[in-house]
Structure formats: structure tokens, C-alpha cells
Design an enzyme around this catalytic site. Structure first.
Site, PDB file in Angstrom:
ATOM      1  N   GLY A 259      11.682  19.061  21.618  1.00  0.00           N
ATOM      2  CA  GLY A 259      12.917  19.751  20.836  1.00  0.00           C
ATOM      3  C   GLY A 259      12.000  20.891  20.203  1.00  0.00           C
ATOM      4  O   GLY A 259      12.472  22.054  20.174  1.00  0.00           O
ATOM      5  N   MET A 261       7.663  21.560  18.084  1.00  0.00           N
ATOM      6  CA  MET A 261       6.478  20.877  17.736  1.00  0.00           C
ATOM      7  C   MET A 261       5.857  21.479  16.266  1.00  0.00           C
ATOM      8  O   MET A 261       6.099  22.834  16.084  1.00  0.00           O
ATOM      9  CB  MET A 261       5.394  21.353  18.906  1.00  0.00           C
ATOM     10  CG  MET A 261       4.139  20.837  18.761  1.00  0.00           C
ATOM     11  SD  MET A 261       4.097  19.051  18.799  1.00  0.00           S
ATOM     12  CE  MET A 261       2.297  18.920  17.531  1.00  0.00           C
ATOM     13  N   GLU A 262       5.515  20.774  15.795  1.00  0.00           N
ATOM     14  CA  GLU A 262       5.176  21.086  14.213  1.00  0.00           C
ATOM     15  C   GLU A 262       3.699  21.620  13.946  1.00  0.00           C
ATOM     16  O   GLU A 262       3.433  21.561  13.040  1.00  0.00           O
ATOM     17  CB  GLU A 262       5.193  19.858  13.521  1.00  0.00           C
ATOM     18  CG  GLU A 262       4.055  18.518  13.927  1.00  0.00           C
ATOM     19  CD  GLU A 262       4.408  17.737  14.967  1.00  0.00           C
ATOM     20  OE1 GLU A 262       5.468  18.043  15.696  1.00  0.00           O
ATOM     21  OE2 GLU A 262       3.793  16.610  14.780  1.00  0.00           O
ATOM     22  N   HIS A 293      13.310  18.752  10.181  1.00  0.00           N
ATOM     23  CA  HIS A 293      12.227  17.721  10.914  1.00  0.00           C
ATOM     24  C   HIS A 293      10.913  18.504  10.987  1.00  0.00           C
ATOM     25  O   HIS A 293       9.958  17.851  10.472  1.00  0.00           O
ATOM     26  CB  HIS A 293      12.818  17.254  12.252  1.00  0.00           C
ATOM     27  CG  HIS A 293      11.763  16.449  12.748  1.00  0.00           C
ATOM     28  ND1 HIS A 293      12.261  15.133  13.205  1.00  0.00           N
ATOM     29  CD2 HIS A 293      10.698  16.631  13.529  1.00  0.00           C
ATOM     30  CE1 HIS A 293      11.170  14.540  14.182  1.00  0.00           C
ATOM     31  NE2 HIS A 293      10.342  15.466  14.000  1.00  0.00           N
ATOM     32  N   GLU A 294      10.977  19.630  11.544  1.00  0.00           N
ATOM     33  CA  GLU A 294       9.482  20.220  11.651  1.00  0.00           C
ATOM     34  C   GLU A 294       8.809  20.553  10.316  1.00  0.00           C
ATOM     35  O   GLU A 294       7.803  20.540  10.052  1.00  0.00           O
ATOM     36  CB  GLU A 294       9.661  21.486  12.561  1.00  0.00           C
ATOM     37  CG  GLU A 294      10.200  20.965  14.013  1.00  0.00           C
ATOM     38  CD  GLU A 294       9.448  20.085  14.716  1.00  0.00           C
ATOM     39  OE1 GLU A 294       8.459  19.724  14.536  1.00  0.00           O
ATOM     40  OE2 GLU A 294      10.387  19.089  15.370  1.00  0.00           O
ATOM     41  N   HIS A 297       7.328  17.619   8.769  1.00  0.00           N
ATOM     42  CA  HIS A 297       5.839  17.562   9.318  1.00  0.00           C
ATOM     43  C   HIS A 297       4.916  18.390   8.436  1.00  0.00           C
ATOM     44  O   HIS A 297       3.579  18.009   8.721  1.00  0.00           O
ATOM     45  CB  HIS A 297       5.842  17.814  10.804  1.00  0.00           C
ATOM     46  CG  HIS A 297       6.167  16.741  11.755  1.00  0.00           C
ATOM     47  ND1 HIS A 297       5.907  15.627  11.441  1.00  0.00           N
ATOM     48  CD2 HIS A 297       7.131  17.004  12.644  1.00  0.00           C
ATOM     49  CE1 HIS A 297       6.640  14.858  12.512  1.00  0.00           C
ATOM     50  NE2 HIS A 297       7.008  15.704  13.221  1.00  0.00           N
ATOM     51  N   GLU A 316       6.591  10.814  13.234  1.00  0.00           N
ATOM     52  CA  GLU A 316       7.929  10.977  13.698  1.00  0.00           C
ATOM     53  C   GLU A 316       9.265  10.468  13.030  1.00  0.00           C
ATOM     54  O   GLU A 316      10.088  10.877  12.711  1.00  0.00           O
ATOM     55  CB  GLU A 316       8.065  10.485  15.170  1.00  0.00           C
ATOM     56  CG  GLU A 316       7.075  11.565  15.878  1.00  0.00           C
ATOM     57  CD  GLU A 316       7.099  12.864  15.728  1.00  0.00           C
ATOM     58  OE1 GLU A 316       8.241  13.442  15.084  1.00  0.00           O
ATOM     59  OE2 GLU A 316       6.183  13.793  16.180  1.00  0.00           O
TER      60      GLU A 316
HETATM   61 ZN   LIG Z   1       8.352  15.580  14.977  1.00  0.00          ZN
END
Ligand SMILES: [Zn+2]
Length: 829
Positions: A259, A261-262, A293-294, A297, A316
Site C-alpha cells: 500500500g 512504505m514508511e 499509518h505511514e 511509522h 506494523e
Molecule cells: Zn506499515
């Protein structure tokens, strides 16, 4: 790349003991054409045992030059992605010069030519162990270093990196040194990008995408920046540590496998999130959650990084939990938890009931290949559900206090699960270790069943997990609707008694979805669900009920026909787009396509089509319901069958609109054409015309899918050759695989089903883990739910040469296949 070594945990421990990496300078030259790019790395590092040796990770197309402390080493010493280093000094300088190959599978430096305008774009995905395909490094999470990156690129390109950068001369870009970060997080995105710049709370913000998507990104800039600001504000409110990097760029990139990448300060997101077509609001919610979400992170994963991949869940599960929690509380998407219950969580439930399941926090992950397989529904969905349960038990305040202490203690370093548990135990005074032993170190989903006024708990592994949940009772109103007749909190470890109030007709365990468990109702309550599921007032409770129906079908406890009756009775009146979308997808993809015997399929499909048409009628002239209407339109298209309905779809396509809206955009046009191709009501002329009118990457994928779906042996063979013997990119491979298998074409596909199990292993082995996953999952003939397919899959799994990614994909598909076979038997009995 099967010719490279995997890093073992033992090797990482030893290398960490030996080395202290100070700085890494990476200089990339992207002006060498379509195949290769130049990569020069200078690493300065200390060694705790002068005289000792170790190895460097580098996976080049050609290694030109390795110099250690002024001593030129023989490049021929490179073996399987490792270069041996001997006679290290206390302080070392290592220079490595190589040509690297661009990738087309989203691993390493991906290169993409946009079919819309011929422009080229590149971006890195260094995650897990693909960094050495871009630059030489000691590639493990706990050897952090300060990275200074410079890039030479074509003059009209923009280059984005982890830190603030500038163009110092035409085509030459230099980036500020980063704080200490792990090698798998180093990132570069480049091409003739369309960029939007903004600022929030002193943080420079950037949004970037390829030029052909510029108008679509611009249309959503306000929404994306608003979510980003809401995310930063929330995190700055609850975390003591400020955002730790100097800027925050979000790059929407093509053909991305995950989806997003952090990468610190340079997040990459799949560019399907730049919407080219109308989407229901649930899709915007999903995008908001990925953004949030990212951002989580940046603290959890980037500021403090797991020491080794066995604590991947630390990254995660935490980011996933924060994504739902912050999206629901701080953005306009207040029903995010319904989406979690209706859709995301099923990913975790399914994964946790398969032979391939593993603890959320596995005790041992021996090497990087094994780590890659754990990047799944357990680490994300179950882990997030477990954290939600932990917060329900500790309280949010104690949870955040522990997390903040953990950030303070390990900032810019690495940590383990035990470090986090200690911090949480200290702030809460609870036995968090005992909780973790039972929730995070074990596998399997508990079943909670209401029997004679008590909650009966069963688990596959015998572990008695503590559950905090709520129980709701419902009674019938005079008008025949249902209303809540009380909700009580239950701590299962203390008391499992449930007292039903007089007059209550339905009792639902876990109605607010606080815990991770399968729910079974007592017979009386289930009777009420069958008659009145749609009348349950809260959408989250309805999501829990639909989920219970779903896993009863998968467990062979509820006949497919019974489930479809629930859908027919209660979905047409449903108002939650989350629920309509998730239930229709399961009803179509698992129940109708796989679990219903072929003889009953046309009738089952017609029933589902009827539901979609009712939804379509219901949403006529309701502008506020565009999301629901869009889902209904897609459902009508996907379930169309027979000449009359095909003719109707052709009329829509010709008119460019569904009567009463929406107007057909690229996604809908390609979906319509796909259905017509499957039904034999359109072919190559229509595909070619559509492609000529819009030569975008969406269209390339749409065309690949349509061509593979044509009901002709030659079309199937062409698709087959491309998929198993060609060099398709990851995205075109998925599109081709999805077109290939159509339940309507079972007879035509019989020979290919047998061939699949013979050719899968070699093809997947040849193309590496990302393509192996595509071939073993999207490429799997799921509709052929027979004992014969089960046996063929078992025989295929007996091949010792299958790669880890192929084996994992196949094991998981076989589990679903067995469930479909069992469900079919319920009907055939
Ligand atoms: Zn993640």
C-alpha cells in the site's frame, strides 16, 4: 533473485557485535539509460575487534571497484550478494562502485515508463533486503547510520529523498545528512514529477506523482494535506517526541507492491491512491488510513526500529492500530472501525486459521526470507486487533505513557518487544508480560459462544486468552424493529456470566468489536439475525454479525445458500458502504464463484444480481449516496449474465453513462468491458478501441485483463505464455492472472488448471518473491473447488524446490480451496 544469500539472525547478531556504522554516502547516477544505473557508496565504520572480518551486502549487475582503507580488493570475491571483508581496522573507510540493474517487480530501484506520455520514473523500495540492489551496505535494521545521498539525474527530473535536498547544478541533487536510520528505509524517487509543496507546524510538506496524474492529484490536494495535518497534530498531541525528520514528502509511485512504505521523510504510496475515477468514500477513508499509518511509522519503526525482523509486528501492528484509531477520532472518517470489522479484520481471522499462521510476535525468525513471509494478515490485522484489546485493558493513558517512555529510551536506536512490554508494565502496573504471552506468543482464533447464560470460550491451541468485550441485548419494538436493551462490559478472565434482560430477543457478544474472536450466537439469537439482521441499529454490530456469518460459511457450519439468503434479505436495505462492499465481495468471490457447486451457480449469481439491482434502484436520485450507488453499479456489472444483461451493459458503454448516473469513468469502462469479454459479448476490436482512446497505465492493465478473459483457447494460451514464460511487470501480471480464471469458462480452463501446478514452481522461482506471490495467489485457480484440485495442489507442495514465497502463497490458497470444497459438500449432500 534466487542467486543471493539470505541474512540469518545469527549473522546479524555477530555483525552487530563487530561493527558500528557511522556514516554512509550514497551517490547514484540515473543517466545511464534504461537498464542500469551507477551506484557509489562510501561507508565509514568502526570495528570492535580490529583484524576481524565480516561481509558487505551488495547485489550489483557489475561490481567495478571495492577499496577498503586505501586497499583495492578483488571484485571477483563477490558471491551471491555478499562481499567478504577481512583485516578490518578500528576505523574503516570502504568505497564500493557498481552498476545496478533497474527492476520491474517493485524490488530495489523500480523503473517505469508511463504509457500515457512515454516519460520515465524510478523509485527505490529498499524494504527488507532489497536495499543492496540500490547501494552497498551492512543491510540489517540494527546497524543504523547517518545517510548522505546525492543523485545525478536527467536535467528535467525532480529528485526526492529522505531529507531536504536541492539541485546544486543542472541534474545534480544533494540531500542533507539524515539522522541515524536503518538501511531498509533509505529512499529516492525521481522523474519528471508533478509536485505540490506546503508547510505545517514548521514541517515542509511535499506531494508528488507522475505528470500524467497531475490533474487528479491537484483535485485531491486539499484533502490529502488536511489528513496529513490532522495526523501530525494528533501525533504531536499524544507523543512527547516531535516529528524526528526535517521534511515530509509523500510520493505516489507506479506499480508499487504494497500500500505504501514508511521511508523517513519520503513515504512512497501506490499511485492508485491518486484517484483517476470516482470512488466510494470508503476508498478515501482507506487512503486516509494509509497516510496516517505511514506517519505513525515515523515514530514507531523509523525513530525506534525493531532490532530484528521477529519484531516486525512492533512496526506494523502499532501503525495499523494507530491508523484506525487516529482516523476514527481525528478525521472526517468516523466509521473507520466499521471498515476494520467488516473487511480488514477478516484478513487476520483467515490468516490465523491457516497452517501458515504464526504468533503475532514470533519467538524466532531465523532469516530474512522467513521474515518476508510474516508480512501478512497476522502482523497487520490481528496485531492491530490485539493492540486494541490491550488498550481496552490498560486504558489509553497508560498505553501512551508507556509508548512515550519507549520512544525516549530508544530514540534513533533499536528495540525489542521486551523493551516495549517493560515500558508498558511500568506505566500501567499490570502484568503486560503475562498478557503478551497469551495474546502475542500464541496462534489461533478463540471462539466465543453464548450457551445457557454463559460465554463458552474455546481455542484451537488450548490457551485461555483474556478478553475484554461488551455484550449487547436487543428487543423488538412495537413496530417490529430492534432496539438495544442494554450493553454490559465483560471481563472474560473474571466472569463469563451473561444475564439477558426480560424481553430481549438477540444477544450479541463483542458488539463493539473490542476483541479478536469468532462469535457464535445462541439458536434463538441466530433466528433473530436471520429475520432481522438489517434492523440491528448500530453498523459496527451489524459488521460483527456479517463477519460471524462469513466465518460460519468458511467453517462449513452455514450452507452457502443460507448465507446468500441473508444477503438477499438484508443487504438491499443496508446503509453502510463498508458493509455492502465487503459482503458483496465475499458473496461473489468466495460463495458464488467457489463454494456454490457449478450446477447451482447461475441461480446464485442471478440472486446476487437481483440484490445489486435493488441497491441500484434504491440509490436513484440520491446524491448523498454516491458511494453506495457506485458499489451497486459495480455489483450489477460483475454479476451480469445472459444476453439480455450483456445488451444492457453494451448500451451503458455506448451511452457513456449508467442511466441516472454515474457517468462512466476509466475504471467503470474497463470493468464493463471485462464483463462483456467474459460473456463473449465483446472482443479484441472493442479492447483496442478503448486502449487507443486512453493509453494510460490503467488502460494497459484493463486491456491485459480483458484479453486474458476472452473465452477462446488462443487468448488463454497467449495470457498463459505472458504470465508463466514472459517478463510482465508485477501489475500487468496481476491483471493478466485476474482475467485468466473465470468460473464461467470452467470447461475451457480445465487443462490449464492441471498445467498450473506443473509450471508454477519453475516460473515463480525464475522471477523472485514479488512475482511468486502474484502467481501463487492471483494466479491460483480458486474457482476450481474440487478434490482433484486439492490433490494437485498438495502434490505441487511436495516439491522441495519451491521458493518460500511460492510455498506460502500456495499453502494459503489451498486452505481457502479446502474450505470451498467443504462448503460445496454442504449443498451437494
Ligand atoms: Zn506499515
Amino acid at each position: 533473485m534466487s542467486d543471493t544469500s539470505v541474512l540469518t539472525r545469527a549473522e546479524a547478531v555477530e555483525r552487530h557485535r563487530l561493527l558500528d556504522v557511522h556514516t554512509v554516502h550514497v551517490d547514484l547516477d540515473l543517466t545511464h539509460g534504461q537498464e542500469l544505473f551507477g551506484s557509489t557508496t562510501v561507508i565509514r565504520f568502526g570495528c570492535a575487534a580490529p583484524g576481524a572480518g565480516t561481509f558487505l551486502d551488495v547485489k550489483p549487475a557489475a561490481l567495478h571497484w571495492v577499496v577498503l582503507n586505501g586497499r583495492e580488493l578483488d571484485v571477483a570475491a563477490l558471491r551471491a550478494g555478499r562481499f567478504p571483508l577481512t583485516g578490518l581496522a578500528a576505523d574503516n573507510e570502504l568505497t564500493v562502485e557498481a552498476d545496478m540493474a533497474y527492476s520491474h517487480t517493485g524490488e530495489g530501484m523500480h523503473r517505469f515508463t508511463d504509457p500515457a506520455d512515454g516519460e520515465d520514473y524510478v523509485y527505490t523500495q529498499s524494504f527488507l533486503d532489497d536495499g543492496p540492489r540500490v547501494f552497498a551496505s551492512f543491510d540489517q535494521p540494527d546497524l543504523k547510520a547517518r545517510y548522505t545521498v546525492s543523485v545525478t539525474a536527467p536535467q528535467q527530473w525532480t529528485v526526492v529523498g529522505n531529507s531536504l535536498g536541492r539541485q546544486v547544478s543542472p541534474g545534480r541533487w544533494e540531500f542533507a545528512p539524515t539522522p541515524a536510520i536503518s538501511s531498509y528505509l533509505v529512499s529516492v524517487v525521481a522523474g519528471p514529477l508533478h509536485s505540490v509543496h506546503a508547510e505545517h507546524d514548521g514541517i515542509p510538506l511535499g506531494l508528488h506523482c507522475r505528470r500524467s496524474l497531475a490533474a487528479h492529484l491537484d483535485a485531491d490536494v486539499d484533502e490529502l494535506l488536511e489528513i496529513t495535518r490532522q495526523g501530525f497534530d494528533h501525533y504531536h498531541r499524544v507523543f512527547r517526541h516531535r516529528y524526528p525528520f526535517d521534511s515530509y514528502d509523500q510520493c505516489f509511485v507506479p506499480e508499487f507492491n504494497a500500500g505504501a512504505m514508511e521511508n523517513p521523510g519520503c513515504v512512497t504510496l501506490r499511485d492508485e491512491f491518486v484517484f483517476r475515477s470516482a470512488v466510494p468514500d470508503t476508498k478515501r477513508e482507506e487512503r486516509a488510513m494509509v497516510v496516517i499509518h505511514e506517519m505513525a511509522h515515523m515514530w514507531f519503526g523509523d525513530l525506534v526500529t525493531m532490532k530484528w525482523w521477529d519484531d516486525l509486528w512492533l512496526n506494523e501492528s502499532f501503525a495499523e492500530y494507530m491508523a484506525y484509531s487516529v482516523t476514527a477520532s481525528s478525521t472526517r472518517f468516523t466509521s473507520a472501525w466499521t471498515g476494520f470489522a467488516a473487511d480488514r479484520k477478516t484478513w487476520g481471522y483467515d490468516a490465523d486459521q491457516r497452517p501458515s499462521t504464526h504468533p503475532v510476535a514470533p519467538g524466532t525468525v531465523d532469516d530474512t526470507a522467513q521474515a518476508l513471509q510474516n508480512f501478512d494478515g497476522i502482523s497487520y490485522a490481528k496485531g492491530a486487533a490485539a493492540l486494541r484489546q490491550l488498550v481496552a485493558w490498560l486504558g489509553e493513558e497508560a498505553f501512551l505513557a508507556g509508548v512515550n517512555d519507549y520512544f525516549d529510551e530508544h530514540a534513533f536506536g533499536n528495540a525489542t518487544l521486551d523493551d516495549l512490554l517493560r515500558a508498558l508494565a511500568a506505566t500501567s502496573g499490570r502484568d503486560v508480560h503475562g498478557w503478551a504471552d497469551r495474546w502475542l506468543r500464541t496462534t489461533g482464533v478463540d471462539t466465543l459462544r453464548l450457551t445457557d447464560g454463559r460465554i463458552e470460550q474455546t481455542s484451537a491451541d488450548g490457551t485461555l486468552r483474556p478478553h475484554r468485550l461488551t455484550v449487547a441485548h436487543y428487543r423488538r419494538t412495537a413496530e417490529g424493529a430492534l432496539e438495544q436493551a442494554g450493553r454490559v462490559p465483560v471481563d472474560l478472565a473474571a466472569d463469563a456470566t451473561v444475564t439477558r434482560p426480560a424481553g430481549a430477543e438477540l444477544t450479541l457478544l463483542n458488539d463493539t468489536d473490542l476483541t479478536f474472536a469468532k462469535i457464535r450466537l445462541d439458536p434463538g439469537s441466530w433466528q433473530a439475525v436471520r429475520s432481522s439482521l438489517g434492523a440491528v441499529p448500530e453498523e459496527l454490530a451489524r459488521a460483527v454479525l456479517w463477519s460471524a456469518g462469513r466465518d460460519q460459511v468458511r467453517d462449513g457450519e452455514l450452507a452457502p445458500g443460507e448465507y446468500l439468503r441473508l444477503v438477499a434479505d438484508h443487504l438491499p436495505g443496508e446503509t453502510s458502504v463498508h458493509l455492502v462492499d465487503a459482503v458483496l465481495a465475499f458473496a461473489r468471490e468466495f460463495v458464488v464463484d467457489c463454494a456454490v457447486p457449478p450446477s447451482g451457480r447461475p441461480e446464485a449469481l442471478a440472486g446476487l444480481a437481483q440484490v445489486c439491482r435493488t441497491l441500484l434502484r434504491r440509490t436513484e436520485g440520491e446524491p448523498g449516496r454516491t458511494g453506495l450507488r457506485l458499489v451497486a453499479v459495480r455489483g450489477v456489472i460483475a454479476t451480469a449474465d445472459g444476453e439480455e444483461q450483456a445488451a444492457e451493459l453494451r448500451d451503458w458503454l455506448a451511452a457513456g453513462t449508467v442511466p441516472g448516473g454515474p457517468v462512466l469513468d476509466p475504471d467503470l469502462r474497463w470493468q464493463l468491458l471485462l464483463r462483456l469479454c467474459v460473456l463473449g459479448a465483446a472482443g479484441e476490436p472493442e479492447i483496442a478501441a478503448e486502449l487507443a482512446a486512453d493509453p494510460s497505465s490503467t488502460s494497459q492493465e484493463g486491456a491485459a485483463r480483458c484479453r486474458a478473459a476472452l473465452p477462446a483457447p488462443a487468448a488463454k494460451e497467449t495470457a498463459w505464455q505472458a504470465l508463466f514464460h514472459g517478463e510482465l511487470s508485477n501489475y500487468l501480471a496481476i491483471a493478466t492472472a485476474r482475467g485468466l480464471w473465470q468460473p464461467e469458462q470452467a470447461e475451457l480452463l480445465e487443462e490449464l488448471t492441471a498445467r498450473y501446478f506443473k509450471e508454477l514452481g519453475p516460473a515463480a522461482g525464475r522471477r523472485g518473491p514479488a512475482l511468486a506471490r502474484v502467481l501463487a495467489t492471483a494466479g491460483f485457480p480458486a474457482f476450481a473447488a474440487t478434490e482433484q484440485t486439492v490433490r494437485a495442489a498438495e502434490a505441487c507442495l511436495a516439491d522441495p524446490d519451491l521458493t518460500a514465497a511460492t510455498r506460502r502463497g500456495l499453502v494459503d490458497q489451498l486452505d481457502t480451496l479446502r474450505r470451498a470444497v467443504r462448503a460445496r459438500a454442504l449443498t451437494e449432500r
